[in-house]
Structures are given as structure tokens and as C-alpha cells.
Design a protein around this motif. Structure first.
Motif, mmCIF file in Angstrom:
data_model
loop_
_atom_site.group_PDB
_atom_site.id
_atom_site.type_symbol
_atom_site.label_atom_id
_atom_site.label_comp_id
_atom_site.label_asym_id
_atom_site.label_seq_id
_atom_site.Cartn_x
_atom_site.Cartn_y
_atom_site.Cartn_z
ATOM 1 N N ASP A 171 0.818 -1.218 0.000
ATOM 2 C CA ASP A 171 0.000 0.000 0.000
ATOM 3 C C ASP A 171 0.850 1.266 0.000
ATOM 4 O O ASP A 171 0.375 2.354 0.309
ATOM 5 N N THR A 172 2.117 1.116 -0.343
ATOM 6 C CA THR A 172 3.020 2.261 -0.478
ATOM 7 C C THR A 172 3.839 2.066 -1.747
ATOM 8 O O THR A 172 3.771 1.012 -2.388
ATOM 9 N N GLN A 173 4.647 3.076 -2.073
ATOM 10 C CA GLN A 173 5.539 2.919 -3.213
ATOM 11 C C GLN A 173 6.809 3.712 -2.998
ATOM 12 O O GLN A 173 6.854 4.643 -2.192
ATOM 13 N N ILE A 206 19.105 -14.097 -4.370
ATOM 14 C CA ILE A 206 19.693 -15.222 -3.645
ATOM 15 C C ILE A 206 18.579 -15.969 -2.921
ATOM 16 O O ILE A 206 17.758 -15.352 -2.226
ATOM 17 N N ASP A 207 18.547 -17.264 -3.080
ATOM 18 C CA ASP A 207 17.497 -18.085 -2.479
ATOM 19 C C ASP A 207 17.451 -17.908 -0.965
ATOM 20 O O ASP A 207 18.478 -17.685 -0.314
ATOM 21 N N SER A 208 16.250 -18.022 -0.394
ATOM 22 C CA SER A 208 16.063 -17.845 1.045
ATOM 23 C C SER A 208 15.008 -18.814 1.555
ATOM 24 O O SER A 208 14.437 -19.591 0.787
ATOM 25 N N HIS A 209 14.736 -18.742 2.850
ATOM 26 C CA HIS A 209 13.585 -19.441 3.418
ATOM 27 C C HIS A 209 12.337 -18.605 3.165
ATOM 28 O O HIS A 209 12.414 -17.403 2.893
ATOM 29 N N ASP A 210 11.166 -19.222 3.282
ATOM 30 C CA ASP A 210 9.920 -18.466 3.174
ATOM 31 C C ASP A 210 9.846 -17.440 4.310
ATOM 32 O O ASP A 210 10.011 -17.798 5.482
ATOM 33 N N PRO A 211 9.590 -16.169 4.009
ATOM 34 C CA PRO A 211 9.439 -15.184 5.077
ATOM 35 C C PRO A 211 8.223 -15.532 5.951
ATOM 36 O O PRO A 211 7.155 -15.861 5.426
ATOM 37 N N PRO A 212 8.345 -15.467 7.273
ATOM 38 C CA PRO A 212 7.194 -15.747 8.151
ATOM 39 C C PRO A 212 5.987 -14.871 7.843
ATOM 40 O O PRO A 212 4.847 -15.288 8.029
ATOM 41 N N ALA A 213 6.226 -13.670 7.342
ATOM 42 C CA ALA A 213 5.131 -12.745 7.039
ATOM 43 C C ALA A 213 4.193 -13.291 5.973
ATOM 44 O O ALA A 213 3.013 -12.909 5.919
ATOM 45 N N TRP A 214 4.684 -14.174 5.116
ATOM 46 C CA TRP A 214 3.837 -14.721 4.060
ATOM 47 C C TRP A 214 2.635 -15.471 4.639
ATOM 48 O O TRP A 214 1.568 -15.514 4.027
ATOM 49 N N LYS A 215 2.824 -16.084 5.816
ATOM 50 C CA LYS A 215 1.748 -16.867 6.412
ATOM 51 C C LYS A 215 0.611 -15.990 6.945
ATOM 52 O O LYS A 215 -0.484 -16.485 7.210
ATOM 53 N N LYS A 216 0.872 -14.687 7.101
ATOM 54 C CA LYS A 216 -0.143 -13.794 7.664
ATOM 55 C C LYS A 216 -1.161 -13.320 6.618
ATOM 56 O O LYS A 216 -2.193 -12.768 6.978
ATOM 57 N N ASP A 217 -0.846 -13.545 5.351
ATOM 58 C CA ASP A 217 -1.780 -13.279 4.255
ATOM 59 C C ASP A 217 -2.380 -11.866 4.367
ATOM 60 O O ASP A 217 -3.601 -11.695 4.356
ATOM 61 N N TRP A 218 -1.500 -10.842 4.425
ATOM 62 C CA TRP A 218 -1.963 -9.466 4.570
ATOM 63 C C TRP A 218 -2.858 -9.045 3.419
ATOM 64 O O TRP A 218 -2.579 -9.343 2.251
ATOM 65 N N LYS A 219 -3.893 -8.299 3.725
ATOM 66 C CA LYS A 219 -4.769 -7.679 2.736
ATOM 67 C C LYS A 219 -5.217 -6.326 3.290
ATOM 68 O O LYS A 219 -5.290 -6.137 4.500
ATOM 69 N N PRO A 220 -5.522 -5.375 2.411
ATOM 70 C CA PRO A 220 -5.953 -4.056 2.896
ATOM 71 C C PRO A 220 -7.292 -4.155 3.620
ATOM 72 O O PRO A 220 -8.143 -4.989 3.281
ATOM 73 N N LYS A 221 -7.457 -3.300 4.615
ATOM 74 C CA LYS A 221 -8.717 -3.279 5.352
ATOM 75 C C LYS A 221 -9.810 -2.651 4.521
ATOM 76 O O LYS A 221 -9.594 -1.652 3.834
#
Length: 222
Positions: A171-173, A206-221
Motif C-alpha cells: 500500500d506504499t511505493q 539469492i534463495d532464502s527461506h519463506d518469510p514468516p510474514a507470508w503466512k499472515k496473508d496481509w490484505k488491505p482493510k
């Protein structure tokens, strides 16, 4: 079919890196794309000869170039497939087929020339199909703010070499210009060139682990 669909690393159909001489597709230029040309990138790769002496293995324009019509130009420089990196070989590591994300436990370095974009370019784009053609599993993606929005399981170093471009987050740029360096940690983003001129960026993923934030499935209110 989508000559104007500029994804992060080229148009959708050219997001997968092909091995061998690039193919030129004949299309009609749009006003926004009229300045795009293939500008060769000199690639110098060092290594060792049989005696153990440091030598130059490759020196010349990278042959791994993709462009669809007159859109984004993607030039692949190098790929690694393991960590720590195996430095015992002398083969051309750019001679591999790959999508946008780096290989598992590996890395990828490429130069992208982003074409100027007209707002009409994004109409009718199949976001799901673009992701698949970029080598990205749509099931791993988050909120789609823009037709070009995507994320990769990687840490990305982006160095803006020429021009300017906007990077859209959830929601920013951020306005990104020559001399700026971005460290991107698996975040949702879309590159959108509203400057009217081409923008050249060097990317190292560079390859990484899945960020924990991905599991929170953020969406705009709403």
C-alpha cells in the motif's frame, strides 16, 4: 499474445530465460516503447586454468538476451546452483533455463532494461498466467495490488544503473533512481516505469527461506 505485458524481468512470455541466440519477434511499436533497444552488457567472468592460475574465462556481451516485441530487455549474466558456491568448474553458468526466482540454494544475476509504460498496457493482463510464465507458483503469492505484483522466495539486491522507476509495495511505493540500491526481502512488489524513458537495473537474487510474514496473508482493510 501479450506484447505489452511488462513483468519485472521482461514480458510474460519471455520471463523464462532461453539458452542460445535470442529471437526477435516482429510487432508494432507503441509510443511508450519507441526508445527500447537491446544495449549489450559486457560480461567478464574469471576463474582458474588447469595450473591454478587466475584467468578470464569469458569476456564479451552476454548471449542470453530476451525481449518480446519492443518491451523490457532481460540479459542474464550468471547463475549458481548451490551454497556455498562450487568454484571448481569452468563451464558457462549462464547457459541454463530459469525463471525469475533463483534456483534452490542458488543465485541469479541479470540486467533488466524496463520499457516506459503506458497506463493502457496493463489492461486485459492475465496475472495468473504471467506468474506461471515467470516460473512463480501462483499459490505462493499474496495480495495483488497491480497486474505486475509478485514476490519471490529470495533476498534481492537491486542496483539502479540508469533512469528512474516506481516500485509498488502492498500500500506504499518507492521512487527509485540511478545510483539507488534496494535490498528487498521477499516482499510483494511491482516495478512500474512511469518516467517516459527506459530504466536499467542490475538484480542479484539469492534463495532464502519463506518469510514468516507470508503466512499472515496481509490484505488491505475494507
Amino acid at each position: 499474445a501479450h506484447a505489452a505485458n511488462h513483468t519485472e524481468f521482461g514480458t510474460a512470455a519471455s520471463a523464462l530465460t532461453s539458452v542460445g541466440p535470442p529471437r526477435r519477434m516482429t510487432t508494432t511499436r507503441t509510443h511508450a516503447e519507441s526508445e527500447m533497444e537491446k544495449r549489450p552488457v559486457r560480461r567478464v567472468v574469471t576463474g582458474h586454468d588447469e595450473s591454478g592460475k587466475a584467468v578470464v574465462l569469458f569476456d564479451g556481451p552476454t548471449p542470453y538476451v530476451n525481449q518480446r516485441g519492443e518491451g523490457n530487455v532481460v540479459q542474464l549474466l550468471w547463475i549458481t546452483n548451490e551454497s556455498p558456491v562450487d568454484l571448481s568448474h569452468t563451464r558457462d553458468q549462464g547457459n541454463q533455463k530459469t525463471g525469475v526466482p533463483p534456483p534452490k540454494s542458488g543465485s541469479i544475476c541479470r540486467i533488466v532494461d524496463f520499457a516506459p509504460q503506458a497506463s493502457a498496457d496493463v489492461k486485459g493482463i492475465d496475472h495468473h498466467e504471467i506468474l506461471k510464465q515467470m516460473g512463480i507458483d501462483p499459490a505462493t503469492q499474496g495480495y495483488q495490488r497491480h497486474a505486475f505484483t509478485h514476490r519471490t522466495r529470495s533476498i534481492d539486491y537491486a542496483i539502479c544503473l540508469e533512469g528512474e522507476i516506481d516500485m509498488l509495495l502492498d500500500d506504499t511505493q518507492v521512487h527509485f533512481k540511478a545510483g539507488d540500491i534496494m535490498v528487498q526481502q521477499g516482499t510483494n512488489h511491482a516495478w512500474v516505469n512511469n518516467s517516459g524513458k527506459p530504466c536499467r537495473i542490475c538484480f542479484v537474487l539469492i534463495d532464502s527461506h519463506d518469510p514468516p510474514a507470508w503466512k499472515k496473508d496481509w490484505k488491505p482493510k475494507t
